[in-house]
Design a protein around this motif. Sequence first.
Motif, short mmCIF file in Angstrom:
data_model
loop_
_atom_site.label_atom_id
_atom_site.label_comp_id
_atom_site.label_asym_id
_atom_site.label_seq_id
_atom_site.Cartn_x
_atom_site.Cartn_y
_atom_site.Cartn_z
N LYS A 39 0.81 -1.22 0.00
CA LYS A 39 0.00 0.00 0.00
C LYS A 39 0.84 1.28 0.00
N ASN A 40 2.08 1.20 0.47
CA ASN A 40 2.96 2.37 0.48
C ASN A 40 3.91 2.31 -0.71
N ASP A 41 4.61 3.41 -0.96
CA ASP A 41 5.44 3.50 -2.17
C ASP A 41 6.83 4.04 -1.89
N ILE A 42 7.74 3.71 -2.77
CA ILE A 42 9.07 4.33 -2.77
C ILE A 42 8.92 5.76 -3.27
N ILE A 43 9.64 6.68 -2.62
CA ILE A 43 9.65 8.06 -3.09
C ILE A 43 11.08 8.55 -3.36
N GLN A 44 12.07 7.79 -2.92
CA GLN A 44 13.46 8.04 -3.29
C GLN A 44 14.14 6.69 -3.44
N LEU A 45 14.95 6.55 -4.48
CA LEU A 45 15.69 5.32 -4.71
C LEU A 45 17.10 5.68 -5.13
N ALA A 46 18.07 5.05 -4.47
CA ALA A 46 19.48 5.28 -4.80
C ALA A 46 20.17 3.93 -4.98
N CYS A 47 21.07 3.87 -5.95
CA CYS A 47 21.79 2.64 -6.25
C CYS A 47 23.24 2.96 -6.60
N ILE A 48 24.11 2.05 -6.21
CA ILE A 48 25.52 2.12 -6.59
C ILE A 48 25.92 0.73 -7.07
N PRO A 49 26.30 0.59 -8.35
CA PRO A 49 26.71 -0.72 -8.85
C PRO A 49 28.15 -1.05 -8.45
N GLN A 56 31.49 1.22 -9.11
CA GLN A 56 31.43 2.03 -10.32
C GLN A 56 31.19 3.50 -9.97
N PRO A 57 31.69 4.42 -10.78
CA PRO A 57 31.52 5.85 -10.47
C PRO A 57 30.09 6.35 -10.68
N GLN A 58 29.31 5.64 -11.51
CA GLN A 58 27.94 6.07 -11.77
C GLN A 58 27.05 5.70 -10.59
N THR A 59 26.20 6.64 -10.21
CA THR A 59 25.21 6.35 -9.18
C THR A 59 23.84 6.73 -9.71
N PHE A 60 22.83 6.18 -9.07
CA PHE A 60 21.44 6.48 -9.40
C PHE A 60 20.82 7.03 -8.13
N ASN A 61 20.22 8.21 -8.21
CA ASN A 61 19.57 8.80 -7.05
C ASN A 61 18.43 9.67 -7.54
N GLN A 62 17.21 9.14 -7.45
CA GLN A 62 16.06 9.88 -7.95
C GLN A 62 14.88 9.79 -6.99
N TYR A 63 14.02 10.80 -7.09
CA TYR A 63 12.79 10.88 -6.33
C TYR A 63 11.62 10.68 -7.27
N CYS A 64 10.52 10.16 -6.73
CA CYS A 64 9.30 10.04 -7.54
C CYS A 64 8.07 10.26 -6.68
N ALA A 93 6.35 7.74 -10.84
CA ALA A 93 7.00 6.46 -10.57
C ALA A 93 7.38 5.76 -11.87
N GLU A 94 6.53 5.86 -12.88
CA GLU A 94 6.81 5.23 -14.17
C GLU A 94 8.10 5.76 -14.79
N VAL A 95 8.29 7.08 -14.70
CA VAL A 95 9.50 7.69 -15.26
C VAL A 95 10.73 7.24 -14.47
N MET A 96 10.62 7.21 -13.15
CA MET A 96 11.77 6.79 -12.35
C MET A 96 12.13 5.33 -12.63
N VAL A 97 11.13 4.46 -12.72
CA VAL A 97 11.42 3.06 -13.02
C VAL A 97 12.09 2.94 -14.39
N ASN A 98 11.59 3.67 -15.36
CA ASN A 98 12.22 3.64 -16.68
C ASN A 98 13.68 4.10 -16.59
N ASN A 99 13.93 5.16 -15.84
CA ASN A 99 15.29 5.65 -15.67
C ASN A 99 16.18 4.62 -14.98
#
Length: 192
Positions: A39-49, A56-64, A93-99
Motif C-alpha cells: 500500500k505504500n510506495d518508494i519516493i526516493q531510490l538510490a543505487c551504486i553498482p 562504479q563511479p555512476q550512481t542512481f539517485n532519484q525521487y518520484c 514512478a513510471e519515469v523513475m522506473v524507466n530511468n
Amino acid sequence: MKGLRTTRSLFYLYNAGMAKHTVNYLWLDGETTGLDPLKNDIIQLACIPVLGGVEQPQTFNQYCQPINWDEIDDGALMVNGLTRAQLPTFQTAEVMVNNLVLFAKQFNCRFIIAGYNVGFDKAFVAALFKKVHREHDFLTLFTGDIRDTMKRAKKLKAQLPTPNIKLATLATHFGIPINAHDALSDIQATIK
C-alpha cells in the motif's frame, strides 16, 4: 580502541568479501511513504553498482511521486525529511522506473541486490515494478538473491558497544559520514 578497529575491519572484510564472491551487486536503498510495500510506495531510490568487486563511479539517485496518494504516512515523510508539498514536484514512478531500467541495463548484467536491511527495500522495488507493469524488467535486471549487511551486524552486535544496530548508529560508531534516511547517503555509508 583496538577492538573497535578489529570489529570495523571484520565488518569491512565481510562487505569486501561479498563483492569478490559474486560478480555484480547493485547496492540499493529506498525511502518510502510507509512500511507496507503493497500500500505504500518508494519516493526516493538510490543505487551504486559494484561489478566484479569494483565500485562504479555512476550512481542512481532519484525521487518520484507516490502511486497511492491515499496511503502516505506523515511519520514516514518526517523520517525522510520530505513534505507532502514536495511530492507533486517529483517525477512519476513510471519515469523513475524507466530511468532505473536504463541505468541498470548499461552494465549488461543481472544484479544481486545488496544493502542494509535490504529485504525491506527489495520488497518495495519489486512492488514498484509490479505497480507500473514492469515485472519483466525486474526479473531481467535482478537475480532472486540479496546480500544484507544487517545480518552481519546482528552477528557482531555482542562485540559492538552501541545501543542498537541501526545504520546511522553504526555509521556514527565507525566514523562514517551519513545523512540518515537519505537513500544515497545511506547506501554510501553501507558500502563503507
